[in-house]
Design a protein around this motif. Structure first.
Motif, PDB file in Angstrom:
ATOM      1  N   UNK A 226       1.208  -1.062  -0.087  1.00 43.09           N
ATOM      2  CA  UNK A 226       0.180  -0.134   0.241  1.00 43.09           C
ATOM      3  C   UNK A 226       1.224   1.212  -0.269  1.00 43.09           C
ATOM      4  N   UNK A 227       1.890   1.462   0.359  1.00 42.05           N
ATOM      5  CA  UNK A 227       2.464   2.216   1.201  1.00 42.05           C
ATOM      6  C   UNK A 227       3.267   2.730   0.064  1.00 42.05           C
ATOM      7  N   UNK A 228       3.428   1.461  -1.146  1.00 40.43           N
ATOM      8  CA  UNK A 228       4.593   1.379  -2.773  1.00 40.43           C
ATOM      9  C   UNK A 228       3.642   2.250  -3.629  1.00 40.43           C
ATOM     10  N   UNK A 229       2.450   2.074  -3.619  1.00 42.51           N
ATOM     11  CA  UNK A 229       1.106   2.356  -4.106  1.00 42.51           C
ATOM     12  C   UNK A 229       0.975   3.844  -4.294  1.00 42.51           C
ATOM     13  N   UNK A 230       0.899   4.561  -2.420  1.00 48.05           N
ATOM     14  CA  UNK A 230       0.930   5.381  -2.506  1.00 48.05           C
ATOM     15  C   UNK A 230       1.987   6.535  -3.154  1.00 48.05           C
ATOM     16  N   UNK A 231       3.496   6.162  -2.980  1.00 47.69           N
ATOM     17  CA  UNK A 231       4.205   6.730  -3.343  1.00 47.69           C
ATOM     18  C   UNK A 231       4.460   6.752  -4.599  1.00 47.69           C
ATOM     19  N   UNK A 232       3.689   5.688  -5.801  1.00 49.51           N
ATOM     20  CA  UNK A 232       4.137   6.087  -6.640  1.00 49.51           C
ATOM     21  C   UNK A 232       2.956   6.208  -7.642  1.00 49.51           C
ATOM     22  N   UNK A 233       1.740   6.170  -7.224  1.00 47.76           N
ATOM     23  CA  UNK A 233       0.356   6.845  -7.841  1.00 47.76           C
ATOM     24  C   UNK A 233       0.191   8.644  -7.702  1.00 47.76           C
ATOM     25  N   UNK A 234       0.525   8.380  -6.433  1.00 50.20           N
ATOM     26  CA  UNK A 234      -0.149   9.597  -5.913  1.00 50.20           C
ATOM     27  C   UNK A 234       1.294  10.962  -4.622  1.00 50.20           C
TER      28      UNK A 234
END
Length: 250
Positions: free
Chosen positions: A122-130
């Protein structure tokens, strides 16, 4: 006339004597042999120099190969920042957030508890997408609106970051993380009421100095990288806050 012929005859005879003497003299080397000997001598010197330079250059090149590798990686990364800035900054942010969450879990979890890989994802996705794209556009926007780097302009950028960008991104972080975990609207509002203000207060004690260094000394295309580097420690705290139990809605 007779004297001329006699003189020519003497000269011819003297030249023949000199040639015969040269042929019999063992210390005189023919010109073609002398040229061949000089050629072989120069070849020998060149080969000796090459072998000597190779012998001395091998340790030097082997010792400098790690520094060459680091320089090559930096040049490769800077090339990606120039050619594909949005993607490169997003991937960088994703990796930093994933590493920060792993560190946060290592610090806070009990030894018997397993790693929560979904949380790291989830944290990696937040950094990547947002966060990665947001940092890219935010720093570009600030460089256009306030292009100077003097002290007053830098302080203006810090104030704008602390009053607009920082609170907005913190609210997005808590809301997105809660929504992915299945919390509803009232749960997200309760979490924001509980966690947002304390997080912003702690951010005021951490981010102004980081923003000053970033805005004052770092080129615009590298500012997201430096900000992500500063955010490593901050993200450890943020992922801990995001992992807290859902807030009471009563």
């Amino acid at each position: 006339m007779r004297g001329v012929f006699l003189k020519n005859g003497l000269v011819h005879r003297f030249s023949q004597i000199c040639k015969s003497a040269d042929a019999k003299n063992p210390f005189l080397i023919p010109r073609d042999r002398d040229a061949r000997g000089s050629h072989h001598y120069h070849n020998f010197l060149n080969k000796s120099r090459e072998s000597a330079s190779g012998a001395f250059s091998i340790p030097f090149s082997s010792s400098s190969s790690p520094s060459r590798s680091r320089v090559g990686f930096v040049a490769w990364y800077l090339g990606l920042v120039q050619s594909r800035p949005l993607l490169t900054k997003s991937v960088t942010s994703s990796l930093i957030y994933a590493a920060a969450d792993c560190t946060s879990q290592t610090i806070s979890r009990q030894s018997s508890e397993p790693y929560d890989f979904m949380r790291t994802l989830r944290m990696a996705g937040y950094g990547m997408l947002i966060l990665g794209p947001s940092l890219h556009f935010w720093f570009n926007f600030m460089s256009k609106v306030l292009p100077q780097r003097d002290l007053i302009t830098t302080l203006k950028k810090i104030c704008l970051g602390q009053t607009t960008f920082g609170p907005f991104m913190t609210a997005i972080f808590f809301s997105a993380n809660a929504a992915v975990q299945g919390e509803n609207g009232s749960d997200i509002i309760a979490r924001l009421n509980r966690d947002l203000i304390p997080t912003l207060i702690n951010g005021v004690m951490y981010w102004p100095l980081c923003d000053f260094v970033t805005f004052k000394f770092i080129p615009v295309h590298l500012q997201p990288l430096v900000s992500n580097s500063f955010s490593y420690l901050w993200t450890i705290y943020m992922t801990y806050m995001a992992s807290l139990e859902r807030a009471d809605t009563q």
